[in-house]
Structures are given as C-alpha cells and as structure tokens.
Design a protein around this motif. Structure first.
Motif, mmCIF file in Angstrom:
data_model
loop_
_atom_site.group_PDB
_atom_site.id
_atom_site.type_symbol
_atom_site.label_atom_id
_atom_site.label_comp_id
_atom_site.label_asym_id
_atom_site.label_seq_id
_atom_site.Cartn_x
_atom_site.Cartn_y
_atom_site.Cartn_z
ATOM 1 N N PHE A 1 68.062 42.511 39.349
ATOM 2 C CA PHE A 1 66.604 42.489 39.439
ATOM 3 C C PHE A 1 66.198 41.027 39.567
ATOM 4 N N ILE B 1 71.726 42.727 36.103
ATOM 5 C CA ILE B 1 71.350 43.582 34.972
ATOM 6 C C ILE B 1 72.504 44.540 34.656
ATOM 7 N N PRO C 1 72.404 49.006 22.657
ATOM 8 C CA PRO C 1 71.161 48.342 22.297
ATOM 9 C C PRO C 1 70.117 48.405 23.411
ATOM 10 N N GLY D 1 70.849 48.166 29.709
ATOM 11 C CA GLY D 1 70.961 48.660 31.088
ATOM 12 C C GLY D 1 71.142 50.170 31.201
HETATM 13 P P1 ADP Z 1 67.880 50.024 28.312
HETATM 14 O O1 ADP Z 1 67.486 51.326 28.924
HETATM 15 O O2 ADP Z 1 69.315 49.976 27.862
HETATM 16 O O3 ADP Z 1 66.961 49.606 27.217
HETATM 17 P P2 ADP Z 1 67.032 48.926 30.855
HETATM 18 O O4 ADP Z 1 67.945 49.492 31.869
HETATM 19 O O5 ADP Z 1 65.684 49.519 30.746
HETATM 20 O O6 ADP Z 1 67.767 48.894 29.437
HETATM 21 O O7 ADP Z 1 66.824 47.385 31.140
HETATM 22 C C1 ADP Z 1 67.902 46.475 31.251
HETATM 23 C C2 ADP Z 1 67.347 45.133 31.642
HETATM 24 O O8 ADP Z 1 66.830 45.194 32.959
HETATM 25 C C3 ADP Z 1 66.211 44.658 30.755
HETATM 26 O O9 ADP Z 1 66.362 43.279 30.532
HETATM 27 C C4 ADP Z 1 64.982 44.939 31.593
HETATM 28 O O10 ADP Z 1 63.962 44.023 31.302
HETATM 29 C C5 ADP Z 1 65.496 44.759 33.009
HETATM 30 N N1 ADP Z 1 64.782 45.575 33.989
HETATM 31 C C6 ADP Z 1 64.764 46.924 34.024
HETATM 32 N N2 ADP Z 1 64.046 47.370 35.074
HETATM 33 C C7 ADP Z 1 63.574 46.271 35.713
HETATM 34 C C8 ADP Z 1 62.764 46.049 36.873
HETATM 35 N N3 ADP Z 1 62.273 47.090 37.592
HETATM 36 N N4 ADP Z 1 62.501 44.774 37.226
HETATM 37 C C9 ADP Z 1 62.999 43.740 36.519
HETATM 38 N N5 ADP Z 1 63.759 43.868 35.429
HETATM 39 C C10 ADP Z 1 64.067 45.104 35.020
#
Ligand code: ADP
Ligand code: MG
Length: 257
Positions: free
Chosen positions: A18, A23, A42, A46
């Motif tokens: 991203f 990520i 945690p 991801g």
């Molecule tokens: P989890 O579900 O394990 O809490 P996520 O997959 O939601 O983790 O997020 C993993 C990382 O990717 C985080 O740091 C989040 O901020 C980032 N992230 C997720 N989606 C986006 C996006 N669309 N744009 C930028 N960063 C993203």
C-alpha cells in the motif's frame, strides 16, 4: 487428501503493497477442502488484507495466490498472465462468501430481500426460487420469524446472521469471516458463533479471522498465526495453543489467552 489435489487456497509468498509499503511480506498458506482455518494475530498484522486478496478485493504485488486452482486477479494464457476483467472477477468471486465485522446489510431491504438480491442479480435465479432458498437459509441461521424485518429492527447478532445467510445464498464453496463478532455486544457473540460452528460441521471450507480463542480451539482444524505481514506459524489448535514454536506466537497468546 492426495498431495497433488487442487487446494481451495494456495498462497505462496504473497506480497501486497500500500503506497509503496509492504503490508503482506510473503504469506504462505494452503487450505484444503473442508478445512476450517482460524487466522489469528495482532491488529495491523495484515489479516484483513490477506482475506481481501483471497476475495479479489485487492490485487497482489508479488508471489502467487490461487483459489480453486485459478489465479487471483489474473488469467493465465500459455505462460502469460493477463489482468482479469471486472466481469471475470465477479464470476470468480461468486464462489467465495465473505462476512465482515460490520454487517453491511442493505438498510432499505428486509432480511429476505437482502438474501435474495445477489442470487437474482448476479446468478439470474428466478424470484420465486430465490425466495424459497432464502427462507431456508434464514431458517438455518435461526431467523425463520424475521423474514420481513428491516436491519434497523434486528439486533447486531441477528443482522450478522442475515449477513451469513446472504453470503450462503450464492452457494459459495469457501466462506471468509473477518472478525464477524468483534462489533457485537458480548451477549450476542454466541449466537453468531453457533451458526458458524454448524456451518463448519456441515463441511464448509472456512477462513475465520477472530479473537475468539475458545472458538478457534474448538472448531478450527488449523490455526495460522500472522504477525507483521507474514504467517509465522500454523498448526492444529491443540499444538499451536499448547506448544507454540515461535516466541512471537507465545507472546501473542500470553496477551490474549
Ligand atoms: P489486520 O486485519 O491484521 O488488523 P490489516 O490487513 O487491516 O490488518 O492492515 C494491515 C496494515 O495495512 C495496517 O498497517 C493498515 O494500516 C494497512 N492498510 C490496510 N488497508 C490499507 C489501505 N487500503 N491503504 C493503506 N494502508 C492500508
Ligand atoms: Mg482486520
């Protein structure tokens, strides 16, 4: 299962960026038909991003990801990969059901209308047949008395059960759950987990992102621990919970158990 059988999900070194930041940093996971995989780890590790990749909601930037033996985001012609057209993605996504933390029901539609929408629109199922199947699904999630209720008239647990029925209406071959009980009041968590447990017992292949460790222990065939963009460790609930191999898994379990 034979070694050469096609996995439902085969992720190899999946990378997702991203804004230029990695990520997902090389996710490996293989899921066989009928497995119930709990993905724990945690916040920010991801998990949601990986589920979204499986469901064609994100395109991967490296590694390979196949669902039912087909590439995600790409079509293979000879040894070349072509980016999929939206219509092809819709067709592939129809085999995959997804349930989110927020139920995302259509607010202006009744429970029954929510469930018949996709089969009618995407699969062109006749309305009468769609209604019949939707009623059976609402019965299955314990909502036989709420066909005509609007989302605002339902509890969070009931809304999430409608969302599960709506996903099942497309007759998916795998169901993805992204923290399906995290937005619920504690007393409503059990009724949703019960529906998921029944689904697992019926043989549905499932990936469940959850913080419900008791559910993971009892229902999952495999637990995968994700940290910092990679799956660090997988195992049976028995082995992973009682004898985690990695320090990071141990630290996480110490915090949540
Ligand atoms: P989890 O579900 O394990 O809490 P996520 O997959 O939601 O983790 O997020 C993993 C990382 O990717 C985080 O740091 C989040 O901020 C980032 N992230 C997720 N989606 C986006 C996006 N669309 N744009 C930028 N960063 C993203
Ligand atoms: Mg998440």
């Amino acid at each position: 299962m034979a070694l050469d059988s096609i996995a439902v999900v085969e992720a190899r070194q999946v990378v997702k960026l991203f804004n230029g930041v990695e990520i997902l940093k090389g996710v490996d996971l293989r899921i066989e038909s009928g497995e119930v995989v709990c993905l724990i780890g945690p916040s920010g590790s991801g998990k949601s991003t990986f589920l979204r990749c499986i469901n064609h909601l994100e395109k991967i930037d490296g590694g390979s990801l196949q669902v039912f033996g087909e590439w995600i985001g790409y079509r293979q012609v000879g040894d070349k990969l072509h980016i999929l057209k939206e219509s092809e993605i819709v067709r592939k996504r129809a085999r995959i059901g997804m349930v989110f933390q927020r139920f995302n029901l259509f607010a202006h539609m009744t429970a029954l209308e929510n469930v018949i929408e996709a089969p009618m629109q995407v699969k062109k199922i006749p309305r009468r047949q769609a209604i019949e199947e939707a009623k059976a699904l609402l019965d299955r999630v314990g909502l036989s008395h709420r066909y005509d209720a609007y989302p605002s008239e339902l509890s969070g647990g009931q809304q999430q059960r409608v969302a599960i029925a709506r996903a099942l209406a497309m007759k998916p071959e795998i169901m993805l759950f992204d923290e399906p009980t995290s937005a619920l009041d504690p007393e409503l968590v059990g009724e949703v987990l019960d529906v998921m447990r029944n689904l697992a017992q019926d043989g549905m292949t499932m990936v469940v992102v959850t913080h419900e460790m008791a559910f993971a222990r009892e229902v999952c065939t495999k637990v995968a621990f994700m940290d910092n963009g990679a799956i660090i460790e997988t195992g049976t609930p028995q082995s992973l919970f009682s004898a985690p191999a990695h320090a990071r898994t141990r630290d996480f379990l110490n915090r949540v158990l």
